[in-house]
Design a protein around this motif. Structure first.
Motif, PDB file in Angstrom:
ATOM      1  N   SER A   8       0.833  -1.211   0.000  1.00 11.45           N
ATOM      2  CA  SER A   8       0.000   0.000   0.000  1.00 11.45           C
ATOM      3  C   SER A   8       0.863   1.255   0.000  1.00 11.45           C
ATOM      4  CB  SER A   8      -0.951   0.006   1.189  1.00 11.45           C
ATOM      5  OG  SER A   8      -0.222  -0.005   2.406  1.00 11.45           O
ATOM      6  N   HIS A   9       1.985   1.214   0.709  1.00 12.02           N
ATOM      7  CA  HIS A   9       2.894   2.364   0.730  1.00 12.02           C
ATOM      8  C   HIS A   9       3.533   2.565  -0.638  1.00 12.02           C
ATOM      9  CE1 HIS A   9       5.691   5.331   2.158  1.00 12.02           C
ATOM     10  NE2 HIS A   9       6.686   4.620   1.678  1.00 12.02           N
ATOM     11  N   ILE A  10       3.955   1.480  -1.253  1.00 13.90           N
ATOM     12  CA  ILE A  10       4.569   1.566  -2.579  1.00 13.90           C
ATOM     13  C   ILE A  10       3.551   2.108  -3.572  1.00 13.90           C
ATOM     14  CG2 ILE A  10       5.501   0.217  -4.498  1.00 13.90           C
ATOM     15  CD1 ILE A  10       6.696  -1.659  -2.359  1.00 13.90           C
ATOM     16  N   ARG A  11       2.338   1.582  -3.530  1.00 13.22           N
ATOM     17  CA  ARG A  11       1.305   2.013  -4.465  1.00 13.22           C
ATOM     18  C   ARG A  11       1.008   3.502  -4.280  1.00 13.22           C
ATOM     19  NH1 ARG A  11      -2.673  -2.024  -4.166  1.00 13.22           N
ATOM     20  NH2 ARG A  11      -1.554  -3.008  -5.843  1.00 13.22           N
ATOM     21  N   ARG A  12       0.871   3.946  -3.016  1.00 14.83           N
ATOM     22  CA  ARG A  12       0.614   5.364  -2.769  1.00 14.83           C
ATOM     23  C   ARG A  12       1.776   6.222  -3.250  1.00 14.83           C
ATOM     24  NH1 ARG A  12      -0.578   5.537   3.220  1.00 14.83           N
ATOM     25  NH2 ARG A  12      -0.268   3.388   2.854  1.00 14.83           N
ATOM     26  N   SER A  13       3.000   5.795  -2.986  1.00 14.30           N
ATOM     27  CA  SER A  13       4.172   6.557  -3.394  1.00 14.30           C
ATOM     28  C   SER A  13       4.262   6.659  -4.908  1.00 14.30           C
ATOM     29  CB  SER A  13       5.447   5.896  -2.872  1.00 14.30           C
ATOM     30  OG  SER A  13       5.495   5.951  -1.480  1.00 14.30           O
ATOM     31  N   ALA A  14       4.062   5.543  -5.580  1.00 11.18           N
ATOM     32  CA  ALA A  14       4.136   5.538  -7.043  1.00 11.18           C
ATOM     33  C   ALA A  14       3.031   6.404  -7.628  1.00 11.18           C
ATOM     34  CB  ALA A  14       4.027   4.113  -7.572  1.00 11.18           C
ATOM     35  N   VAL A  29       1.243  11.426 -10.351  1.00  7.55           N
ATOM     36  CA  VAL A  29       0.309  12.556 -10.381  1.00  7.55           C
ATOM     37  C   VAL A  29       1.086  13.860 -10.413  1.00  7.55           C
ATOM     38  CG1 VAL A  29      -1.428  13.798  -9.039  1.00  7.55           C
ATOM     39  CG2 VAL A  29      -1.592  11.329  -9.297  1.00  7.55           C
ATOM     40  N   VAL A  30       2.133  13.950  -9.618  1.00  6.66           N
ATOM     41  CA  VAL A  30       2.966  15.147  -9.615  1.00  6.66           C
ATOM     42  C   VAL A  30       3.603  15.346 -10.980  1.00  6.66           C
ATOM     43  CG1 VAL A  30       5.080  16.157  -8.678  1.00  6.66           C
ATOM     44  CG2 VAL A  30       3.409  15.119  -7.150  1.00  6.66           C
ATOM     45  N   VAL A  31       4.098  14.270 -11.572  1.00 12.39           N
ATOM     46  CA  VAL A  31       4.737  14.329 -12.881  1.00 12.39           C
ATOM     47  C   VAL A  31       3.786  14.915 -13.910  1.00 12.39           C
ATOM     48  CG1 VAL A  31       5.516  12.889 -14.799  1.00 12.39           C
ATOM     49  CG2 VAL A  31       6.325  12.444 -12.511  1.00 12.39           C
ATOM     50  N   VAL A  32       2.596  14.391 -13.975  1.00 14.02           N
ATOM     51  CA  VAL A  32       1.647  14.819 -14.981  1.00 14.02           C
ATOM     52  C   VAL A  32       1.283  16.286 -14.790  1.00 14.02           C
ATOM     53  CG1 VAL A  32      -0.701  14.435 -15.823  1.00 14.02           C
ATOM     54  CG2 VAL A  32       0.782  12.510 -15.363  1.00 14.02           C
ATOM     55  N   GLY A  33       1.242  16.761 -13.567  1.00 13.33           N
ATOM     56  CA  GLY A  33       0.867  18.142 -13.315  1.00 13.33           C
ATOM     57  C   GLY A  33       1.958  19.158 -13.578  1.00 13.33           C
ATOM     58  N   ASP A  44      16.397   2.264 -13.094  1.00 15.41           N
ATOM     59  CA  ASP A  44      15.060   1.973 -12.580  1.00 15.41           C
ATOM     60  C   ASP A  44      13.986   2.625 -13.443  1.00 15.41           C
ATOM     61  OD1 ASP A  44      16.012   0.433 -10.491  1.00 15.41           O
ATOM     62  OD2 ASP A  44      15.689   1.967  -8.952  1.00 15.41           O
ATOM     63  N   ALA A  45      14.195   3.888 -13.787  1.00 18.96           N
ATOM     64  CA  ALA A  45      13.222   4.591 -14.631  1.00 18.96           C
ATOM     65  C   ALA A  45      13.123   3.925 -16.003  1.00 18.96           C
ATOM     66  CB  ALA A  45      13.599   6.062 -14.772  1.00 18.96           C
ATOM     67  N   GLN A  46      14.254   3.472 -16.531  1.00 19.96           N
ATOM     68  CA  GLN A  46      14.229   2.796 -17.837  1.00 19.96           C
ATOM     69  C   GLN A  46      13.437   1.500 -17.773  1.00 19.96           C
ATOM     70  OE1 GLN A  46      15.582   4.092 -20.868  1.00 19.96           O
ATOM     71  NE2 GLN A  46      14.132   2.541 -21.530  1.00 19.96           N
ATOM     72  N   LEU A  47      13.550   0.765 -16.677  1.00 18.53           N
ATOM     73  CA  LEU A  47      12.750  -0.453 -16.504  1.00 18.53           C
ATOM     74  C   LEU A  47      11.254  -0.123 -16.543  1.00 18.53           C
ATOM     75  CD1 LEU A  47      14.654  -2.348 -13.655  1.00 18.53           C
ATOM     76  CD2 LEU A  47      14.372  -3.101 -16.018  1.00 18.53           C
ATOM     77  N   ILE A  48      10.888   0.967 -15.907  1.00 14.79           N
ATOM     78  CA  ILE A  48       9.482   1.391 -15.893  1.00 14.79           C
ATOM     79  C   ILE A  48       9.043   1.812 -17.286  1.00 14.79           C
ATOM     80  CG2 ILE A  48       7.844   3.080 -14.969  1.00 14.79           C
ATOM     81  CD1 ILE A  48       9.678   3.094 -12.409  1.00 14.79           C
ATOM     82  N   VAL A  49       9.848   2.612 -17.957  1.00 12.32           N
ATOM     83  CA  VAL A  49       9.524   3.048 -19.322  1.00 12.32           C
ATOM     84  C   VAL A  49       9.356   1.830 -20.231  1.00 12.32           C
ATOM     85  CG1 VAL A  49      10.430   4.247 -21.370  1.00 12.32           C
ATOM     86  CG2 VAL A  49      10.615   5.314 -19.117  1.00 12.32           C
ATOM     87  N   ASP A  50      10.267   0.872 -20.128  1.00 15.12           N
ATOM     88  CA  ASP A  50      10.169  -0.339 -20.949  1.00 15.12           C
ATOM     89  C   ASP A  50       8.886  -1.107 -20.658  1.00 15.12           C
ATOM     90  OD1 ASP A  50      12.628   0.335 -22.034  1.00 15.12           O
ATOM     91  OD2 ASP A  50      13.755  -1.154 -20.848  1.00 15.12           O
ATOM     92  N   ALA A 106      10.715   7.960  -6.760  1.00 16.95           N
ATOM     93  CA  ALA A 106      11.607   8.753  -7.612  1.00 16.95           C
ATOM     94  C   ALA A 106      11.693   8.167  -9.021  1.00 16.95           C
ATOM     95  CB  ALA A 106      12.995   8.833  -6.978  1.00 16.95           C
ATOM     96  N   ALA A 107      11.779   6.838  -9.097  1.00 14.67           N
ATOM     97  CA  ALA A 107      11.866   6.187 -10.412  1.00 14.67           C
ATOM     98  C   ALA A 107      10.581   6.380 -11.204  1.00 14.67           C
ATOM     99  CB  ALA A 107      12.163   4.699 -10.240  1.00 14.67           C
ATOM    100  N   GLY A 108       9.428   6.280 -10.538  1.00 14.66           N
ATOM    101  CA  GLY A 108       8.148   6.500 -11.201  1.00 14.66           C
ATOM    102  C   GLY A 108       8.024   7.924 -11.713  1.00 14.66           C
ATOM    103  N   LYS A 109       8.458   8.875 -10.899  1.00 11.54           N
ATOM    104  CA  LYS A 109       8.416  10.284 -11.303  1.00 11.54           C
ATOM    105  C   LYS A 109       9.300  10.508 -12.521  1.00 11.54           C
ATOM    106  CE  LYS A 109       9.258  14.950  -9.489  1.00 11.54           C
ATOM    107  NZ  LYS A 109      10.111  15.446 -10.549  1.00 11.54           N
ATOM    108  N   GLU A 110      10.499   9.977 -12.464  1.00 11.84           N
ATOM    109  CA  GLU A 110      11.448  10.141 -13.569  1.00 11.84           C
ATOM    110  C   GLU A 110      10.927   9.495 -14.848  1.00 11.84           C
ATOM    111  OE1 GLU A 110      16.193   9.331 -14.452  1.00 11.84           O
ATOM    112  OE2 GLU A 110      15.266   8.428 -12.684  1.00 11.84           O
ATOM    113  N   ALA A 111      10.395   8.287 -14.736  1.00 16.33           N
ATOM    114  CA  ALA A 111       9.859   7.587 -15.904  1.00 16.33           C
ATOM    115  C   ALA A 111       8.654   8.332 -16.464  1.00 16.33           C
ATOM    116  CB  ALA A 111       9.466   6.161 -15.533  1.00 16.33           C
ATOM    117  N   GLY A 112       7.783   8.798 -15.589  1.00 15.00           N
ATOM    118  CA  GLY A 112       6.605   9.548 -16.037  1.00 15.00           C
ATOM    119  C   GLY A 112       6.992  10.818 -16.778  1.00 15.00           C
ATOM    120  N   GLU A 113       7.989  11.528 -16.265  1.00 14.75           N
ATOM    121  CA  GLU A 113       8.474  12.738 -16.937  1.00 14.75           C
ATOM    122  C   GLU A 113       9.006  12.414 -18.329  1.00 14.75           C
ATOM    123  OE1 GLU A 113      11.409  14.290 -14.257  1.00 14.75           O
ATOM    124  OE2 GLU A 113       9.895  15.257 -13.001  1.00 14.75           O
ATOM    125  N   PHE A 114       9.790  11.352 -18.397  1.00 13.87           N
ATOM    126  CA  PHE A 114      10.382  10.947 -19.670  1.00 13.87           C
ATOM    127  C   PHE A 114       9.304  10.567 -20.684  1.00 13.87           C
ATOM    128  CE2 PHE A 114      12.151   7.837 -22.605  1.00 13.87           C
ATOM    129  CZ  PHE A 114      13.279   8.514 -23.055  1.00 13.87           C
TER     130      PHE A 114
END
Length: 95
Positions: free
Chosen positions: A4-10, A15-19, A33-39, A81-89
Motif C-alpha cells: 500500500s505504501h509503494i502504491r501510494r508513493s508511485a 500525479v505530480v509528474v503529470v501536473g 530503474d526509470a528505464q525499466l518502468i519506461v520499458d 523517484a523512479a516512477g516520477k522520472e519515468a513519467g516525466e520521460f
C-alpha cells in the motif's frame, strides 16, 4: 516496504509528474530503474499516442508498472523517484 505504501508513493509521484511537465525535453538520460518502468509501460502499450492524449491512462500505466516492479524487487532505488522520472520521460516523449 508494504504494498500500500509503494502504491501510494508511485501514484503520488506520477500525479505530480503529470501536473508539472509542460516544457520538458525527451532528450535526457534516465536512471536504470526509470528505464525499466519506461520499458514496461511501452511493452504494455501505455506510451502510445492515444494513451498520451489521456493523462489518466498514462498515469495509471506508469503507476501500475512501477508498483509491479517494486513489489517484485526489481527496482534498486526509490520507487517514487523512479516512477516520477519515468513519467516525466514518457510524458515528454508524447509531445
Amino acid at each position: 516496504m508494504k504494498l500500500s505504501h509503494i502504491r501510494r508513493s508511485a501514484c503520488f509521484s506520477v500525479v505530480v509528474v503529470v501536473g508539472v511537465l509542460a516544457g520538458t525535453s525527451a532528450s535526457f538520460a534516465i536512471s536504470q530503474d526509470a528505464q525499466l518502468i519506461v520499458d514496461g509501460v511501452t511493452a504494455a502499450g501505455g506510451a502510445s499516442k492515444p494513451a498520451c492524449s489521456d493523462v489518466s491512462a498514462l498515469t495509471k500505466s506508469v503507476t501500475d508498472v512501477t508498483t509491479e516492479l517494486a513489489v517484485a524487487g526489481k527496482l534498486k532505488g526509490d520507487p517514487k523517484a523512479a516512477g516520477k522520472e519515468a513519467g516525466e520521460f514518457i510524458y515528454a516523449s508524447c509531445k
